[in-house]
Design a protein around this motif. Structure first.
Motif, mmCIF file in Angstrom:
data_model
loop_
_atom_site.group_PDB
_atom_site.id
_atom_site.type_symbol
_atom_site.label_atom_id
_atom_site.label_comp_id
_atom_site.label_asym_id
_atom_site.label_seq_id
_atom_site.Cartn_x
_atom_site.Cartn_y
_atom_site.Cartn_z
ATOM 1 N N ASP A 18 -4.839 10.070 -0.266
ATOM 2 C CA ASP A 18 -4.289 11.629 -0.374
ATOM 3 C C ASP A 18 -4.898 12.497 0.604
ATOM 4 O OD1 ASP A 18 -2.612 10.943 -2.614
ATOM 5 O OD2 ASP A 18 -4.596 11.479 -3.945
ATOM 6 N N LEU A 19 -5.129 12.034 1.765
ATOM 7 C CA LEU A 19 -5.770 12.738 2.892
ATOM 8 C C LEU A 19 -4.652 12.719 4.221
ATOM 9 C CD1 LEU A 19 -9.415 11.713 2.832
ATOM 10 C CD2 LEU A 19 -8.410 13.726 1.949
ATOM 11 N N PHE A 50 -17.436 -4.702 -0.017
ATOM 12 C CA PHE A 50 -17.118 -3.406 0.391
ATOM 13 C C PHE A 50 -17.608 -2.152 -0.520
ATOM 14 C CE2 PHE A 50 -13.714 -6.162 1.761
ATOM 15 C CZ PHE A 50 -13.429 -5.720 3.031
ATOM 16 N N GLY A 51 -18.565 -1.292 0.351
ATOM 17 C CA GLY A 51 -19.104 -0.113 -0.358
ATOM 18 C C GLY A 51 -18.437 1.032 0.515
ATOM 19 N N ALA A 52 -17.792 2.005 -0.174
ATOM 20 C CA ALA A 52 -17.099 3.283 0.648
ATOM 21 C C ALA A 52 -17.102 4.159 -0.302
ATOM 22 C CB ALA A 52 -15.597 2.694 1.144
ATOM 23 N N PRO A 53 -16.977 5.645 0.109
ATOM 24 C CA PRO A 53 -16.807 6.492 -0.710
ATOM 25 C C PRO A 53 -15.361 6.499 -1.623
ATOM 26 C CG PRO A 53 -17.123 7.275 1.654
ATOM 27 C CD PRO A 53 -16.978 5.952 1.508
ATOM 28 N N LYS A 54 -15.374 7.219 -2.806
ATOM 29 C CA LYS A 54 -14.227 7.041 -3.451
ATOM 30 C C LYS A 54 -12.719 7.405 -3.027
ATOM 31 C CE LYS A 54 -15.284 10.995 -6.099
ATOM 32 N NZ LYS A 54 -15.533 11.522 -7.697
ATOM 33 N N GLU A 55 -12.960 8.240 -2.029
ATOM 34 C CA GLU A 55 -11.667 8.710 -1.321
ATOM 35 C C GLU A 55 -10.921 7.909 -0.620
ATOM 36 O OE1 GLU A 55 -14.823 11.920 -2.123
ATOM 37 O OE2 GLU A 55 -14.679 10.433 -0.715
ATOM 38 N N LEU A 56 -11.561 6.741 -0.385
ATOM 39 C CA LEU A 56 -10.896 5.720 0.483
ATOM 40 C C LEU A 56 -10.273 4.659 -0.419
ATOM 41 C CD1 LEU A 56 -13.644 4.959 3.168
ATOM 42 C CD2 LEU A 56 -11.517 6.450 3.505
ATOM 43 N N ALA A 57 -9.157 4.202 0.049
ATOM 44 C CA ALA A 57 -8.495 2.951 -0.599
ATOM 45 C C ALA A 57 -8.539 1.738 0.297
ATOM 46 C CB ALA A 57 -7.072 3.277 -0.742
ATOM 47 N N ILE A 58 -8.848 0.673 -0.224
ATOM 48 C CA ILE A 58 -9.067 -0.834 0.436
ATOM 49 C C ILE A 58 -8.236 -1.650 -0.392
ATOM 50 C CG2 ILE A 58 -11.001 -2.370 0.860
ATOM 51 C CD1 ILE A 58 -13.077 -0.352 0.183
ATOM 52 N N PHE A 59 -7.181 -2.222 0.456
ATOM 53 C CA PHE A 59 -6.303 -2.951 0.120
ATOM 54 C C PHE A 59 -6.249 -4.221 0.863
ATOM 55 C CE2 PHE A 59 -4.693 1.109 -1.618
ATOM 56 C CZ PHE A 59 -4.407 0.746 -2.810
ATOM 57 N N ARG A 60 -5.724 -5.317 -0.059
ATOM 58 C CA ARG A 60 -5.260 -6.583 0.670
ATOM 59 C C ARG A 60 -3.964 -6.226 1.281
ATOM 60 N NH1 ARG A 60 -5.647 -10.558 -3.887
ATOM 61 N NH2 ARG A 60 -4.860 -9.061 -4.925
ATOM 62 N N THR A 61 -3.573 -6.681 2.591
ATOM 63 C CA THR A 61 -2.256 -6.354 3.190
ATOM 64 C C THR A 61 -1.208 -6.851 2.322
ATOM 65 O OG1 THR A 61 -2.595 -8.042 4.610
ATOM 66 C CG2 THR A 61 -3.291 -6.110 5.464
ATOM 67 N N GLU A 62 -1.221 -7.906 1.797
ATOM 68 C CA GLU A 62 -0.043 -8.364 0.790
ATOM 69 C C GLU A 62 -0.028 -7.470 -0.384
ATOM 70 O OE1 GLU A 62 -3.773 -11.000 -0.584
ATOM 71 O OE2 GLU A 62 -3.150 -10.080 1.131
ATOM 72 N N LEU A 63 -0.848 -6.645 -0.808
ATOM 73 C CA LEU A 63 -0.832 -5.797 -2.055
ATOM 74 C C LEU A 63 -0.557 -4.153 -1.434
ATOM 75 C CD1 LEU A 63 -3.368 -6.910 -4.431
ATOM 76 C CD2 LEU A 63 -0.832 -7.509 -4.116
ATOM 77 N N GLU A 64 -0.593 -4.006 -0.229
ATOM 78 C CA GLU A 64 -0.469 -2.623 0.443
ATOM 79 C C GLU A 64 0.721 -1.682 -0.303
ATOM 80 O OE1 GLU A 64 -1.164 -0.439 4.500
ATOM 81 O OE2 GLU A 64 -0.840 -2.387 4.455
ATOM 82 N N ILE A 65 0.462 -0.668 -0.698
ATOM 83 C CA ILE A 65 1.496 0.262 -0.836
ATOM 84 C C ILE A 65 1.324 1.720 -0.127
ATOM 85 C CG2 ILE A 65 2.782 1.654 -2.821
ATOM 86 C CD1 ILE A 65 1.555 -0.645 -4.625
ATOM 87 N N ILE A 66 2.187 1.867 0.955
ATOM 88 C CA ILE A 66 1.979 3.233 1.535
ATOM 89 C C ILE A 66 3.523 3.906 1.330
ATOM 90 C CG2 ILE A 66 1.884 3.935 3.762
ATOM 91 C CD1 ILE A 66 0.340 1.790 4.532
#
Length: 66
Positions: A18-19, A50-66
């Motif tokens: 959402d950015l 993976f450690g990242a701020p909650k504002e980031l989404a981390i997806f496997r490309t086969e599951l990616e929804i854009i």
């Protein structure tokens, strides 16, 4: 920490939720660090943590929804 396994030619996508799509790298990292840790290697598979701020989404490309 999110843990994902990847094989050769598989990938992971990290992007802000959402950015604005035109966000700069400096703006992205201003929200906090992104840490990627190699947890193990077995055969043709690498386990990554993976450690990242909650504002980031981390997806496997086969599951990616854009």
């Amino acid at each position: 920490m999110l843990v994902l396994s990847r094989r050769e030619n598989e990938s992971i996508v990290i992007y802000p939720k959402d950015l604005p799509e035109n966000m700069t790298v400096a703006e992205l990292f201003a929200r906090g660090k992104i840490e990627i840790e190699v947890l193990g290697i077995q055969g043709g598979q690498v386990r990554l943590g993976f450690g990242a701020p909650k504002e980031l989404a981390i997806f496997r490309t086969e599951l990616e929804i854009i």
